[in-house]
Design a protein around this motif. Structure first.
Motif, PDB file in Angstrom:
ATOM      1  N   SER A 168     -27.607  24.452  52.385  1.00 50.84           N
ATOM      2  CA  SER A 168     -26.834  24.721  53.603  1.00 50.84           C
ATOM      3  C   SER A 168     -27.614  25.637  54.538  1.00 50.84           C
ATOM      4  N   HIS A 170     -27.074  28.259  58.008  1.00 51.43           N
ATOM      5  CA  HIS A 170     -26.232  28.971  58.966  1.00 51.43           C
ATOM      6  C   HIS A 170     -27.074  29.314  60.186  1.00 51.43           C
ATOM      7  N   HIS A 172     -27.030  31.391  63.939  1.00 50.83           N
ATOM      8  CA  HIS A 172     -26.281  32.486  64.558  1.00 50.83           C
ATOM      9  C   HIS A 172     -26.969  32.923  65.849  1.00 50.83           C
ATOM     10  N   GLU A 179     -21.881  30.387  66.311  1.00 51.11           N
ATOM     11  CA  GLU A 179     -22.339  30.294  64.925  1.00 51.11           C
ATOM     12  C   GLU A 179     -21.961  28.928  64.376  1.00 51.11           C
ATOM     13  N   TRP A 180     -22.812  28.408  63.504  1.00 53.15           N
ATOM     14  CA  TRP A 180     -22.583  27.102  62.910  1.00 53.15           C
ATOM     15  C   TRP A 180     -23.044  27.110  61.455  1.00 53.15           C
ATOM     16  N   LEU A 181     -22.361  26.356  60.631  1.00 54.74           N
ATOM     17  CA  LEU A 181     -22.786  26.126  59.259  1.00 54.74           C
ATOM     18  C   LEU A 181     -22.876  24.624  59.048  1.00 54.74           C
ATOM     19  N   TRP A 183     -23.949  21.557  56.123  1.00 55.35           N
ATOM     20  CA  TRP A 183     -24.156  21.365  54.693  1.00 55.35           C
ATOM     21  C   TRP A 183     -23.931  19.909  54.318  1.00 55.35           C
ATOM     22  N   HIS A 195     -18.629  31.491  61.054  1.00 55.77           N
ATOM     23  CA  HIS A 195     -19.484  32.483  60.405  1.00 55.77           C
ATOM     24  C   HIS A 195     -19.295  32.337  58.906  1.00 55.77           C
ATOM     25  N   ASP A 196     -20.323  31.914  58.223  1.00 59.83           N
ATOM     26  CA  ASP A 196     -20.251  31.738  56.768  1.00 59.83           C
ATOM     27  C   ASP A 196     -21.670  31.788  56.227  1.00 59.83           C
ATOM     28  N   LYS A 197     -21.792  32.127  54.979  1.00 60.45           N
ATOM     29  CA  LYS A 197     -23.105  32.290  54.369  1.00 60.45           C
ATOM     30  C   LYS A 197     -23.683  30.934  53.994  1.00 60.45           C
ATOM     31  N   GLY A 198     -24.959  30.713  54.344  1.00 66.46           N
ATOM     32  CA  GLY A 198     -25.672  29.516  53.935  1.00 66.46           C
ATOM     33  C   GLY A 198     -26.840  29.883  53.040  1.00 66.46           C
ATOM     34  N   ALA A 201     -30.395  31.306  56.875  1.00 66.46           N
ATOM     35  CA  ALA A 201     -29.787  31.586  58.174  1.00 66.46           C
ATOM     36  C   ALA A 201     -30.894  31.755  59.207  1.00 66.46           C
TER      37      ALA A 201
END
Length: 240
Positions: A168, A170, A172, A179-181, A183, A195-198, A201
């Motif tokens: 994945s 992320h 920013h 922000e985009w993720l 996966w 906002h989420d952890k990939g 980033a």
């Protein structure tokens, strides 16, 4: 759509200025084999192609020639094409039905965003080619990133018949909200503007992120956190 149309008008005028004042044979680094003349011919052709789609709700026929004639002055021709497109979009509602070749809702606003972004990026190409400082608006750049992740990247993955990376990413923006993720979910591309952890980033200004995604600058110009190979897996996908 007014923001897109304002940007489209301003960038068409800057493209006109570039061909009037710069070297028409200047090479365009982001488009191998193209010079400034070819870049403007392409941009004006696409604008006229899009205008036909907006006005007629269908794909233009292959027999229609949207290119300039030998008598056309490119600095005028590029503005004329943008004006016709702006008029067509202005006379439609954002949610009016239309045709376009992208895997997304068939509504007029998609053309407004697509053409504003295409013209802005090629204006950046033109100014860079002739040695003029080229800047991109942060808010419009954020729209460019959003379009890339919701429209451009899934189209590129589909056309190349490849699976999304299993890791994945992320993304920013540091200067505007954005922000985009992205996966892979059971072999299917997924994206959320969150906002989420990939696994990796990428952080930077909206303009630099958009330029990176569109193949204009090197990834070393942005901040990378986490697994570099995860970022590479996404950035090495075919461009749309």
């Amino acid at each position: 759509m007014s923001v897109y149309l304002t940007a489209l008008r301003a960038d068409a005028d800057l493209l006109s200025a570039a061909i009037r004042t710069g070297d028409a044979a200047a090479p365009v680094a982001a488009c191998p084999g193209w010079d400034l003349t070819k870049l403007l011919e392409h941009t004006g052709w696409v604008q006229r192609w899009a205008t036909h789609a907006v006005l007629n709700g269908e794909a233009p026929g292959r027999e229609i020639d949207f290119g300039p004639s030998s008598d056309d002055n490119l600095s005028v021709w590029i503005v004329d094409g943008a004006t016709a497109l702006i008029n067509a979009l202005s006379n439609a509602a954002p949610n009016d039905p239309t045709w376009h070749p992208f895997p997304f809702e068939q509504q007029v606003w998609v053309w407004a965003r697509r053409q504003a972004l295409e013209t802005a990026m090629h204006r950046w190409d033109a100014q860079t080619a002739i040695g003029v400082q080229a800047l991109l608006d942060p808010e419009l750049s954020r729209e460019g990133i959003q379009e890339y992740f919701e429209l451009g990247l899934p189209r590129a993955i589909s056309r190349a018949e490849v699976e999304p990376p299993t890791v994945s990413l992320h993304v920013h923006c540091t200067d505007v909200d954005g922000e985009w993720l992205v996966w892979n979910e059971n072999g299917t591309y997924r994206m959320l503007p969150v906002h989420d952890k990939g696994d990796a980033a990428i952080r930077g200004t909206a303009a630099n992120i958009w330029l990176l995604l569109m193949g204009r600058i090197d990834r070393s110009e942005l901040d990378l956190v986490g697994d570099a190979s995860a970022a590479d897996a996404w950035l090495d996908l075919p461009n749309w």
